[in-house]
Design an enzyme around this catalytic site. Structure first.
Site, mmCIF file in Angstrom:
data_model
loop_
_atom_site.group_PDB
_atom_site.id
_atom_site.type_symbol
_atom_site.label_atom_id
_atom_site.label_comp_id
_atom_site.label_asym_id
_atom_site.label_seq_id
_atom_site.Cartn_x
_atom_site.Cartn_y
_atom_site.Cartn_z
ATOM 1 N N SER A 167 -1.585 48.170 -74.343
ATOM 2 C CA SER A 167 -1.895 46.780 -73.988
ATOM 3 C C SER A 167 -0.636 45.983 -73.691
ATOM 4 C CB SER A 167 -2.674 46.129 -75.133
ATOM 5 O OG SER A 167 -1.902 46.206 -76.317
ATOM 6 N N ALA A 216 6.569 46.449 -76.479
ATOM 7 C CA ALA A 216 7.912 46.088 -75.996
ATOM 8 C C ALA A 216 7.791 44.902 -75.048
ATOM 9 C CB ALA A 216 8.549 47.274 -75.282
ATOM 10 N N GLY A 240 14.950 38.481 -71.579
ATOM 11 C CA GLY A 240 15.616 37.985 -70.362
ATOM 12 C C GLY A 240 14.680 37.524 -69.272
ATOM 13 N N GLU A 253 21.872 38.302 -64.280
ATOM 14 C CA GLU A 253 22.206 39.233 -65.367
ATOM 15 C C GLU A 253 23.166 40.284 -64.849
ATOM 16 O OE1 GLU A 253 18.470 40.646 -66.907
ATOM 17 O OE2 GLU A 253 18.337 38.972 -68.311
ATOM 18 N N ASP A 300 4.359 58.597 -77.407
ATOM 19 C CA ASP A 300 3.048 59.269 -77.481
ATOM 20 C C ASP A 300 2.532 59.677 -76.104
ATOM 21 O OD1 ASP A 300 3.399 58.485 -80.067
ATOM 22 O OD2 ASP A 300 1.578 57.268 -80.217
ATOM 23 N N HIS A 337 21.596 49.514 -76.039
ATOM 24 C CA HIS A 337 22.113 48.143 -76.021
ATOM 25 C C HIS A 337 23.304 48.119 -76.965
ATOM 26 C CE1 HIS A 337 22.348 43.818 -76.482
ATOM 27 N NE2 HIS A 337 21.550 43.714 -75.452
ATOM 28 N N ARG A 390 27.514 46.938 -70.212
ATOM 29 C CA ARG A 390 26.800 47.415 -71.392
ATOM 30 C C ARG A 390 27.190 48.815 -71.880
ATOM 31 N NH1 ARG A 390 20.284 46.493 -71.053
ATOM 32 N NH2 ARG A 390 20.472 44.300 -71.436
ATOM 33 N N HIS A 424 17.518 51.285 -76.337
ATOM 34 C CA HIS A 424 16.898 50.073 -75.788
ATOM 35 C C HIS A 424 15.842 50.369 -74.735
ATOM 36 C CE1 HIS A 424 16.642 45.846 -74.956
ATOM 37 N NE2 HIS A 424 17.097 45.967 -73.726
ATOM 38 N N ARG A 465 18.875 52.035 -65.926
ATOM 39 C CA ARG A 465 17.999 50.936 -65.493
ATOM 40 C C ARG A 465 18.803 49.655 -65.263
ATOM 41 N NH1 ARG A 465 14.966 46.689 -69.026
ATOM 42 N NH2 ARG A 465 16.806 47.033 -70.280
ATOM 43 N N SER A 474 12.441 46.465 -65.437
ATOM 44 C CA SER A 474 11.412 47.287 -66.087
ATOM 45 C C SER A 474 10.066 46.572 -66.194
ATOM 46 C CB SER A 474 11.873 47.765 -67.461
ATOM 47 O OG SER A 474 12.613 46.781 -68.102
ATOM 48 N N LEU A 475 10.074 45.284 -66.523
ATOM 49 C CA LEU A 475 8.796 44.563 -66.515
ATOM 50 C C LEU A 475 8.213 44.585 -65.102
ATOM 51 C CD1 LEU A 475 9.520 41.486 -68.807
ATOM 52 C CD2 LEU A 475 7.796 43.246 -69.202
HETATM 53 C C1 LIG Z 1 13.947 43.726 -77.236
HETATM 54 C C2 LIG Z 1 13.630 44.091 -75.801
HETATM 55 C C3 LIG Z 1 13.982 43.232 -74.773
HETATM 56 C C4 LIG Z 1 13.670 43.558 -73.438
HETATM 57 N N1 LIG Z 1 13.969 42.667 -72.440
HETATM 58 C C5 LIG Z 1 13.554 42.952 -71.161
HETATM 59 C C6 LIG Z 1 13.719 41.989 -70.123
HETATM 60 O O1 LIG Z 1 14.211 40.884 -70.333
HETATM 61 N N2 LIG Z 1 13.297 42.324 -68.869
HETATM 62 C C7 LIG Z 1 12.730 43.538 -68.577
HETATM 63 O O2 LIG Z 1 12.355 43.793 -67.420
HETATM 64 N N3 LIG Z 1 12.552 44.453 -69.561
HETATM 65 C C8 LIG Z 1 12.933 44.182 -70.831
HETATM 66 N N4 LIG Z 1 12.733 45.105 -71.815
HETATM 67 C C9 LIG Z 1 12.020 46.350 -71.473
HETATM 68 C C10 LIG Z 1 10.538 46.038 -71.255
HETATM 69 O O3 LIG Z 1 10.111 45.105 -72.216
HETATM 70 C C11 LIG Z 1 9.681 47.314 -71.384
HETATM 71 O O4 LIG Z 1 10.207 48.327 -70.589
HETATM 72 C C12 LIG Z 1 8.260 47.049 -70.918
HETATM 73 O O5 LIG Z 1 7.748 45.912 -71.562
HETATM 74 C C13 LIG Z 1 7.366 48.240 -71.200
HETATM 75 O O6 LIG Z 1 6.029 47.853 -70.978
HETATM 76 P P1 LIG Z 1 4.861 48.904 -71.062
HETATM 77 O O7 LIG Z 1 3.624 48.189 -70.692
HETATM 78 O O8 LIG Z 1 5.233 50.117 -70.303
HETATM 79 O O9 LIG Z 1 4.834 49.330 -72.608
HETATM 80 P P2 LIG Z 1 4.766 48.417 -73.914
HETATM 81 O O10 LIG Z 1 4.864 46.991 -73.603
HETATM 82 O O11 LIG Z 1 5.718 48.982 -74.891
HETATM 83 O O12 LIG Z 1 3.291 48.693 -74.454
HETATM 84 C C14 LIG Z 1 2.938 49.943 -74.984
HETATM 85 C C15 LIG Z 1 1.498 49.884 -75.451
HETATM 86 O O13 LIG Z 1 1.038 51.205 -75.681
HETATM 87 C C16 LIG Z 1 0.358 51.257 -76.916
HETATM 88 N N5 LIG Z 1 0.426 52.632 -77.415
HETATM 89 C C17 LIG Z 1 1.505 53.429 -77.544
HETATM 90 N N6 LIG Z 1 1.136 54.631 -78.039
HETATM 91 C C18 LIG Z 1 -0.201 54.580 -78.227
HETATM 92 C C19 LIG Z 1 -1.157 55.481 -78.739
HETATM 93 N N7 LIG Z 1 -0.840 56.698 -79.180
HETATM 94 N N8 LIG Z 1 -2.449 55.085 -78.807
HETATM 95 C C20 LIG Z 1 -2.826 53.844 -78.396
HETATM 96 N N9 LIG Z 1 -1.948 52.944 -77.899
HETATM 97 C C21 LIG Z 1 -0.660 53.314 -77.831
HETATM 98 C C22 LIG Z 1 1.058 50.239 -77.781
HETATM 99 O O14 LIG Z 1 0.225 49.868 -78.854
HETATM 100 C C23 LIG Z 1 1.284 49.132 -76.756
HETATM 101 O O15 LIG Z 1 0.113 48.368 -76.648
HETATM 102 C C24 LIG Z 1 13.036 44.791 -73.145
HETATM 103 C C25 LIG Z 1 12.692 45.655 -74.189
HETATM 104 C C26 LIG Z 1 12.974 45.318 -75.496
HETATM 105 C C27 LIG Z 1 12.567 46.277 -76.581
#
Ligand SMILES: Cc1cc2nc3c(=O)[nH]c(=O)nc-3n(C[C@H](O)[C@H](O)[C@H](O)COP(=O)(O)OP(=O)(O)OC[C@H]3O[C@@H](n4cnc5c(N)ncnc54)[C@H](O)[C@@H]3O)c2cc1C
Length: 530
Positions: free
Chosen positions: A12, A41, A47, A112, A215, A236, A287, A348, A383, A388-389
């Site tokens: 989610s 995440a 940022g 950035e 996972d 980081h 970095r 990170h 990256r 990444s977002l």
């Molecule tokens: C502190 C921090 C700061 C960051 N700042 C930035 C930024 O400024 N700009 C940028 O572009 N990126 C940034 N990033 C990176 C970016 O946030 C992530 O790469 C991105 O949000 C990943 O999104 P996602 O939807 O792929 O996964 P996530 O947002 O991590 O979501 C993963 C989901 O999968 C679910 N999940 C995992 N395993 C299972 C399972 N086995 N069963 C059921 N559900 C599961 C989790 O519960 C969660 O809901 C940052 C990351 C961190 C940690």
């Protein structure tokens, strides 16, 4: 067999919810999350998101910056596609009500490291939280979307789990542990999207949420999908060193505003800055250089941490610029206006993952993936910040559109066997799981971290092989628990990381190995085939 929903989405975060919203007009969707919906995440991103939105900037410049950061390993077609889709993705978020910062009627853009232009849209220093809130609110309102927190996916369901065994390789859903019902459920759908995020928790220090145990990568691998570029882990440079809190990021802005990295007292050179010896830009070097220098000092002197000191600046300046950090650390007994912050580099971002094409399709029919769980070709060997977002938004939408447009070609859901309930014994050795988890994260940190050697990687591999056997026995004999599910996956991804790192005989981007310090002339992905 009546499917649970037309489409199942695991995760989610930004990728999962974007996919759900893009499917919901035509299909029923179930989104599962292993814990609370907002524990991702995505919600922690600070940022912002990169997009070309201002006169003077260009797609070409954003593409070039991404390729430069990625050390030539990026797939240019993917980079161009994502960069060109970025402004539209931002407009969608604005339509959903994300309150991006603006100035004089235009979006406020920050700059950035690695970006040649101001192009980062943001919501103060909590962009990810605002985006997650908007996506979740829209998903919760939609009648075609069911949000299911506390449901831990264990494994993908394929033809091998059908009542009539098939080797087609198609994915029909998943088995998941319901924390509420305390049992394994079988969830099925014509398409499944993995949006499970990265594998940061394979390392002792990581800014990723507790659930980032790779996972999705492990499940896709077990289901027969290729996994690529797992050696490229982004670190980081400055995460708080604390025995309780292991994932609090100290933003680079602290160094940007004059924060100095120093050796802690009690060692030769204690209290003195060390970055000037490593790079003429000192604390403001990129970095990876700062992270490598800190790692070098920590390993050379046998330290637990180094110090990041901003206490020489005016206290009002410090508290007004870094109110969140000030409050958080004060609560842990550190007054940053008066004393230095103990810091270590921390994992990170996971650049590698499940191989996908531009539509988010994996190797398995019916299985898609989007976001940090993937290796899409966007990031290459490193990256670029705030890309990444963006990748989550673009690929979440692409996967949804491909599913909707190709509905008739997706595999029908056959009759699926329920979860094997013969493993009914509860383990009385929970401590073994916690112990093994800690062991993996520590040796990954020590042997597969920022600076690698073949010898250290081989040492890690031997430990992994030994633990795999133990965990496999454990998994076969006892009832599953969320911790055991994560441990099994953590070992799987640790193995994929080490195997990828051992197979790259050069230093490129984030992979720095002393035995092969140079870069080979040709940039090639590492691709592991099950
Ligand atoms: C502190 C921090 C700061 C960051 N700042 C930035 C930024 O400024 N700009 C940028 O572009 N990126 C940034 N990033 C990176 C970016 O946030 C992530 O790469 C991105 O949000 C990943 O999104 P996602 O939807 O792929 O996964 P996530 O947002 O991590 O979501 C993963 C989901 O999968 C679910 N999940 C995992 N395993 C299972 C399972 N086995 N069963 C059921 N559900 C599961 C989790 O519960 C969660 O809901 C940052 C990351 C961190 C940690």
């Amino acid at each position: 067999m009546k499917p649970t929903a037309d489409v199942l989405i695991v995760g989610s975060g930004a990728a999962g919810l974007t996919a759900a919203l893009n499917l919901a007009e035509t299909r029923s969707v179930a989104v599962i999350a292993k814990g609370a919906l907002g524990d991702s995440a995505s919600a922690r991103a600070q940022g912002g998101i990169a997009a070309v939105l201002e006169e003077g900037d260009s797609f070409e410049a954003h593409v070039n910056d991404t390729m430069t950061a990625g050390a030539g390993l990026n797939d240019i077609k993917v980079v161009e596609h994502v960069v060109e889709a970025a402004p539209r993705a931002i407009r969608h978020l604005i339509d959903l009500g994300v309150p991006f910062a603006s100035e004089n009627g235009a979006l406020h853009l920050t700059r950035e490291g690695g970006h040649s232009h101001r192009r980062i849209v943001h919501v103060a220093d909590a962009t990810g939280y605002a985006i997650s809130q908007a996506l979740e609110a829209a998903a919760a309102k939609h009648p075609n979307i069911t949000l299911v927190p506390d449901m831990v996916a264990i494994d993908l369901v394929t033809g091998r789990h059908a009542t009539h065994f098939s080797t087609s390789g198609a994915v029909h859903g998943l088995y998941a542990w319901s924390r509420k019902k305390k049992r394994v459920e079988t969830l099925t759908g014509r398409a499944t999207i993995l949006a499970t995020g990265g594998a940061g928790r394979a390392y002792l220090y990581s800014t990723a949420p507790r659930g980032a145990t790779g996972d999705g990568i492990a499940m896709a691998w077990r289901a027969g999908c290729r996994i690529s570029n797992m050696e490229f882990m982004q670190f980081h440079p400055t995460c708080l060193y604390n025995l309780e809190v292991k994932n609090f990021l100290i933003t680079e802005a602290v160094r940007g505003e004059g924060g100095q990295l120093k050796l802690p007292p009690g060692v030769k050179g204690g209290g003195k800055r060390f970055m000037p010896q490593f790079d003429e830009r000192a604390e403001l070097a990129p970095r990876d250089i700062v992270a490598r220098a800190i790692d070098h000092e920590i390993k050379r002197l046998g330290l637990d941490y180094v110090h990041l000191d901003i206490s020489h600046r005016d206290p009002d300046f410090v508290t007004s610029h870094f109110p969140n950090i000030y409050e958080k650390l004060l609560g842990l007994g550190i007054d940053i206006t008066k004393e230095p912050i103990p810091v270590v580099p921390a994992q990170h971002y996971t650049c590698g993952g499940v191989v996908v094409d531009l539509d988010g399709q994996t190797d398995a029919p019916g299985l898609y993936a989007a976001g940090e769980v993937t290796q899409s070709g966007l990031h290459g060997a490193n990256r670029l910040a705030s890309n990444s977002l963006l990748e989550c938004l673009v690929f979440g939408e692409a996967a949804a559109k491909h599913i909707a447009a190709n509905w008739g070609d997706l595999p029908e859901v056959p009759e699926i066997r329920g979860w094997d309930e013969s493993r009914v014994t509860d383990s009385d050795e929970e401590v073994v799981i916690a112990q093994t988890w800690g062991e993996i994260r520590r040796f990954m940190w020590n042997y597969v971290g920022i600076v690698r050697t073949t010898k250290r990687l081989e040492r890690a591999k031997r430990r992994i092989d030994m633990l795999r056997q133990e965990v496999a026995d454990y998994y076969r004999n006892f009832r599953v628990t969320p911790d055991l599910i994560e441990l099994r996956n953590l070992l799987e991804v640790a193995d994929l990381i080490v195997r990828s790192a051992l197979s790259r005989h050069e230093s490129r981007g984030l992979h720095y190995i002393l035995d092969y310090p140079g870069m080979l002339p040709e940039a090639k992905d590492t691709v592991l085939v099950p």
